[in-house]
Design an enzyme around this catalytic site. Structure first.
Site, PDB file in Angstrom:
ATOM      1  N   CYS A   1     -10.064 -24.877 -47.329  1.00  0.00           N
ATOM      2  CA  CYS A   1     -10.610 -26.231 -47.298  1.00  0.00           C
ATOM      3  C   CYS A   1      -9.546 -27.258 -47.669  1.00  0.00           C
ATOM      4  O   CYS A   1      -9.263 -27.472 -48.850  1.00  0.00           O
ATOM      5  CB  CYS A   1     -11.803 -26.328 -48.256  1.00  0.00           C
ATOM      6  SG  CYS A   1     -12.516 -27.982 -48.325  1.00  0.00           S
TER       7      CYS A   1
ATOM      8  N   CYS B   1     -10.760 -30.201 -49.760  1.00  0.00           N
ATOM      9  CA  CYS B   1     -10.963 -29.886 -51.187  1.00  0.00           C
ATOM     10  C   CYS B   1      -9.619 -29.765 -51.927  1.00  0.00           C
ATOM     11  O   CYS B   1      -9.516 -30.164 -53.082  1.00  0.00           O
ATOM     12  CB  CYS B   1     -11.691 -28.551 -51.366  1.00  0.00           C
ATOM     13  SG  CYS B   1     -13.057 -28.287 -50.254  1.00  0.00           S
ATOM     14  N   ASP B   2      -8.616 -29.173 -51.289  1.00  0.00           N
ATOM     15  CA  ASP B   2      -7.438 -28.727 -52.035  1.00  0.00           C
ATOM     16  C   ASP B   2      -6.123 -29.424 -51.698  1.00  0.00           C
ATOM     17  O   ASP B   2      -5.101 -29.151 -52.339  1.00  0.00           O
ATOM     18  CB  ASP B   2      -7.244 -27.212 -51.824  1.00  0.00           C
ATOM     19  CG  ASP B   2      -8.407 -26.419 -52.396  1.00  0.00           C
ATOM     20  OD1 ASP B   2      -9.050 -26.921 -53.342  1.00  0.00           O
ATOM     21  OD2 ASP B   2      -8.682 -25.313 -51.899  1.00  0.00           O
TER      22      ASP B   2
END
Ligand code: NAP
Length: 309
Positions: free
Chosen positions: A133, A136-137
């Site tokens: 992701c 997200c990261d």
């Protein structure tokens, strides 16, 4: 005692939310269930530029707008991880980790989740440099070199996203042509931070025992094993249907996807499926929404047919 509804929709992505809109607008008692927040994969998508009405919109923002637009018809929304769905005469009993529900109609809108590469190092370094992701990261890899494995829409879209923060993004693809759509390809090839390694089969993810340091891959043309240094490895090699709780119903195919007819009916009367979980070629927000409108309306038609019997 299982709580009773007319329609239970499992999965609150764009398709599930649209089915909830149509079914609750038809005055049915509707439960929309999800194990996480509504929005589905839109929550992990930075920018959406192929949904009519918005030339560009952030994924979570579109999810929020969709949810707000369905609340006026008052479907219930509950958190719950579905464990099983069992037939009980005309009714379907849905068991979740938080409660039991029953309805004559169940609409499966659980979508698909990321596939793993299944190479050494992937599991060991998951969360320590291996990610599925970018949204997200990405922030963990500011000014770092990262690798993206895969050549589909997700790999390229997320690669472009990563390039906003990372020093460089190297797309490692097993063929010499991307699968991603032409618009994404054009953007990626024009992106100065993006590089491409072709005909490369990723064989392992390497690390220093603590975090990722890169990958090894086999050059399919020469057979040579090569190394690529990267602080982050983002894996986008396709998706798997989220259908484990429905296996016992006989509605899935050999790969786990759910075949339906054009009206979203599965093999079992009163069980419908829509969106990415269906056996189909094109998986988009726009056609999940289309599927959702049909499934919501068909739920109503199906309930009417039971009353007419
Ligand atoms: P996908 O379209 O199935 O692409 C998977 C990619 O990973 C392919 O390039 C494939 O290579 C590669 N791959 C598969 N197994 C591999 C392995 N073991 N080792 C190395 N590479 C491997 O999956 P996706 O990109 O996640 O997309 C899923 C669906 O969502 C698609 O229908 C897509 O169109 C849709 N989607 C759309 C958008 C958008 O419209 N903006 C964004 C995201 C996703 P090959 O090409 O050689 O098969």
């Amino acid at each position: 005692m299982a709580k009773k509804y007319d329609v239970i929709i499992i999965g609150a992505g764009p398709g599930g939310m649209t089915a909830a809109l149509y079914a609750s607008r038809a005055n049915l008692a509707v439960l929309l269930l999800d194990r996480g927040p509504y929005g589905g994969q839109m929550n992990n998508t930075d920018v959406i530029d192929n949904y009519p009405g918005f030339s560009e919109i952030k994924g979570p923002e579109l999810g929020e707008k969709m949810y707000q637009s369905i609340t006026k018809f008052s479907p219930d929304f509950e958190y719950g991880d579905v464990q099983s769905v069992k037939l009980d005469g005309q009714n379907k009993l849905v068991k979740t980790d938080t409660g039991d529900y029953t309805a004559p109609v169940v609409i499966v809108a659980t979508g698909a989740d990321h596939k793993h590469l299944n190479v050494p190092g992937e599991e060991e370094y998951s969360g320590r440099g291996v990610s599925y992701c970018a949204v997200c990261d990405a922030a963990f890899f500011k000014d770092e070199d990262v690798a993206v494995i895969g050549g589909g829409d997700s790999a390229i879209e997320e690669g472009i996203y990563l390039s906003q923060l990372a020093k460089s993004v190297t797309v490692v693809h097993r063929r010499d042509q991307l699968r991603a759509n032409a618009t994404l390809q054009k953007r990626a090839f024009a992106n100065k931070k993006m590089n491409f390694v072709w005909n490369a089969q990723t064989e392992s993810i390497t690390g220093d025992g603590n975090k990722v340091t890169g990958i090894t891959y086999r050059d399919k043309e020469t057979g040579e094993e090569k190394k690529l240094a990267a602080a982050g490895v983002f894996i986008y090699v396709g998706t798997l249907p989220q259908t484990t709780p429905f296996k016992g119903l006989g509605v899935t195919d050999e790969q786990g996807w759910i075949p339906t007819d054009a009206k979203m009916h599965t093999k079992v009367p009163g069980i419908f499926a829509l969106g990415d979980v269906r056996a189909k070629d094109l998986r988009q927000i726009a056609n999940a929404v289309g599927d959702g409108s049909i499934a919501g309306q068909e739920a109503y038609n199906y309930l009417q047919s039971l009353e007419d019997k």
